[in-house]
Design a protein around this motif. Structure first.
Motif, PDB file in Angstrom:
ATOM      1  N   ALA A  43       1.048  -1.138   0.059  1.00 49.36           N
ATOM      2  CA  ALA A  43      -0.259   0.089  -0.004  1.00 49.36           C
ATOM      3  C   ALA A  43       0.707   1.049   0.176  1.00 49.36           C
ATOM      4  N   TYR A  44       0.758   1.996  -1.165  1.00 46.35           N
ATOM      5  CA  TYR A  44       1.812   3.112  -1.092  1.00 46.35           C
ATOM      6  C   TYR A  44       1.128   4.497  -1.460  1.00 46.35           C
ATOM      7  N   ASN A  45       1.651   5.622  -0.473  1.00 46.66           N
ATOM      8  CA  ASN A  45       0.832   6.698  -0.749  1.00 46.66           C
ATOM      9  C   ASN A  45       1.834   7.911  -0.899  1.00 46.66           C
ATOM     10  N   ASN A  49       6.682   6.424   5.498  1.00 47.66           N
ATOM     11  CA  ASN A  49       6.732   5.053   6.102  1.00 47.66           C
ATOM     12  C   ASN A  49       5.885   4.096   4.997  1.00 47.66           C
ATOM     13  N   SER A  50       5.295   4.445   4.055  1.00 50.63           N
ATOM     14  CA  SER A  50       4.963   3.515   2.754  1.00 50.63           C
ATOM     15  C   SER A  50       6.109   3.532   2.091  1.00 50.63           C
ATOM     16  N   HIS A  51       7.065   4.529   2.008  1.00 44.00           N
ATOM     17  CA  HIS A  51       8.212   4.381   0.970  1.00 44.00           C
ATOM     18  C   HIS A  51       9.214   3.404   1.655  1.00 44.00           C
ATOM     19  N   THR A  52       9.283   3.078   3.030  1.00 46.88           N
ATOM     20  CA  THR A  52      10.066   2.205   3.979  1.00 46.88           C
ATOM     21  C   THR A  52       9.461   0.924   3.531  1.00 46.88           C
ATOM     22  N   ALA A  53       7.982   0.631   3.549  1.00 46.51           N
ATOM     23  CA  ALA A  53       7.518  -0.460   3.310  1.00 46.51           C
ATOM     24  C   ALA A  53       7.746  -0.905   1.999  1.00 46.51           C
ATOM     25  N   LEU A  54       7.885  -0.143   0.877  1.00 46.61           N
ATOM     26  CA  LEU A  54       8.000  -0.639  -0.591  1.00 46.61           C
ATOM     27  C   LEU A  54       9.630  -1.127  -0.685  1.00 46.61           C
ATOM     28  N   ASP A  55      10.358  -0.356   0.056  1.00 45.45           N
ATOM     29  CA  ASP A  55      11.819  -0.498  -0.051  1.00 45.45           C
ATOM     30  C   ASP A  55      12.273  -1.914   0.680  1.00 45.45           C
ATOM     31  N   ILE A  56      11.488  -2.113   1.720  1.00 50.49           N
ATOM     32  CA  ILE A  56      11.622  -3.402   2.407  1.00 50.49           C
ATOM     33  C   ILE A  56      11.115  -4.603   1.571  1.00 50.49           C
ATOM     34  N   ALA A  57       9.933  -4.290   0.710  1.00 52.21           N
ATOM     35  CA  ALA A  57       9.321  -5.345  -0.033  1.00 52.21           C
ATOM     36  C   ALA A  57      10.228  -5.610  -1.234  1.00 52.21           C
ATOM     37  N   ASP A 180       0.588 -12.934  -1.510  1.00 47.25           N
ATOM     38  CA  ASP A 180       1.367 -13.736  -0.677  1.00 47.25           C
ATOM     39  C   ASP A 180       1.509 -12.968   0.691  1.00 47.25           C
ATOM     40  N   VAL A 181       1.523 -11.520   0.500  1.00 46.19           N
ATOM     41  CA  VAL A 181       1.978 -10.665   1.614  1.00 46.19           C
ATOM     42  C   VAL A 181       1.443  -9.318   1.265  1.00 46.19           C
ATOM     43  N   LEU A 182       0.865  -8.704   2.236  1.00 47.55           N
ATOM     44  CA  LEU A 182       0.429  -7.209   2.053  1.00 47.55           C
ATOM     45  C   LEU A 182       1.134  -6.324   2.804  1.00 47.55           C
ATOM     46  N   PHE A 183       2.154  -5.448   2.580  1.00 47.29           N
ATOM     47  CA  PHE A 183       2.934  -4.714   3.283  1.00 47.29           C
ATOM     48  C   PHE A 183       2.256  -3.329   3.577  1.00 47.29           C
ATOM     49  N   ILE A 205      -0.491  -9.956   6.744  1.00 43.15           N
ATOM     50  CA  ILE A 205      -0.461  -8.224   6.950  1.00 43.15           C
ATOM     51  C   ILE A 205       1.352  -8.123   7.359  1.00 43.15           C
ATOM     52  N   LEU A 206       2.071  -7.628   6.533  1.00 45.66           N
ATOM     53  CA  LEU A 206       3.399  -7.068   7.343  1.00 45.66           C
ATOM     54  C   LEU A 206       3.324  -5.369   7.397  1.00 45.66           C
ATOM     55  N   GLY A 207       4.003  -5.083   8.641  1.00 46.23           N
ATOM     56  CA  GLY A 207       4.199  -3.487   8.846  1.00 46.23           C
ATOM     57  C   GLY A 207       5.663  -3.371   8.764  1.00 46.23           C
ATOM     58  N   ILE A 208       5.917  -2.292   9.161  1.00 52.31           N
ATOM     59  CA  ILE A 208       7.596  -1.739   9.190  1.00 52.31           C
ATOM     60  C   ILE A 208       7.953  -1.932  10.663  1.00 52.31           C
ATOM     61  N   PRO A 209       9.224  -2.245  10.796  1.00 51.55           N
ATOM     62  CA  PRO A 209       9.718  -2.430  12.359  1.00 51.55           C
ATOM     63  C   PRO A 209      10.242  -1.122  12.918  1.00 51.55           C
TER      64      PRO A 209
END
Length: 214
Positions: A43-45, A49-57, A180-183, A205-209
């Motif tokens: 989920a990117y906006n 935080n969404s930028h971090t989630a995309l980078d981790i993915a 398989d995963v929703l970040f 569903i995964l979040g960011i640490p």
């Protein structure tokens, strides 16, 4: 995948922190579909935080491809929210205008909120009024920001632009893409988006640490 990430950055708490909703139990036959490609939805906006989630993915996808030689696709989803776009959505027939334009569309769902992938807004200003185009132009910038980040990893990437309720549209993408995963760019199960999505999605569903940049 998370254990591999833990090892790479020298931490041992990522699974505990990042798994907000665990993967539901699957049937026996599903567990042995090893040839199935892996789809990671983000989920990117454009928020940090969404930028971090995309980078981790993207990092996880890269490492998974190296370790397993399996096809992994990262998919960024940006939703123009209902409360943000109502005044625009009510003024035009989106399905009619969007289908008449030359977008590289992969999937257009037959619903009140049409879905686009890999948006391209060249020439759209000749079709829609300026005040209507504004949210689309912003969405286009956000989608291409996500694409630019993903290109750095040189992996398989797909983008979606959707209109409507965030939780509803994310659920549609998760289901249609067999995710398989929703970040998500959040750190707690108590975040409003988690409560809205519910606890019965067909994927984890995964979040960011915390302290990921430390």
């Amino acid at each position: 995948m998370l254990v591999r990430l833990q090892s790479a950055i020298g931490r041992d708490d990522l699974v505990e922190q990042m798994v907000l909703i665990p993967e539901p139990k699957k049937t026996y036959s599903t567990n042995f579909q090893t040839a199935k490609s892996i789809n990671l939805i983000v989920a990117y906006n454009a928020s940090p935080n969404s930028h971090t989630a995309l980078d981790i993915a993207c990092w996880i996808a890269h490492q998974t491809r190296l370790a397993t030689n399996q096809q992994v696709t990262v998919q960024a989803v940006y939703v123009v929210e209902q409360n943000q776009g109502n005044k625009y959505l009510d003024k035009v027939n989106w399905a009619t205008h969007i289908s008449s334009l030359e977008f590289p569309v992969i999937d257009v769902f037959q619903s009140a909120t049409p879905a686009l992938t890999q948006p391209k807004l060249k020439g759209i200003t000749q079709t829609l009024q300026k005040q209507t185009v504004a949210p689309l132009e912003q969405a286009d910038r956000i989608i291409w920001q996500a694409r630019s980040l993903a290109e750095e990893w040189q992996g398989s990437f797909k983008s979606h632009l959707r209109f409507g309720n965030v939780a509803t549209e994310l659920t549609k993408v998760v289901e249609s893409e067999a995710a398989d995963v929703l970040f998500l760019g959040c750190k707690s199960i108590h975040h409003p988006i988690i409560q809205t999505l519910g606890f019965d999605l067909p994927c984890a569903i995964l979040g960011i640490p915390n302290g990921i940049d430390e």
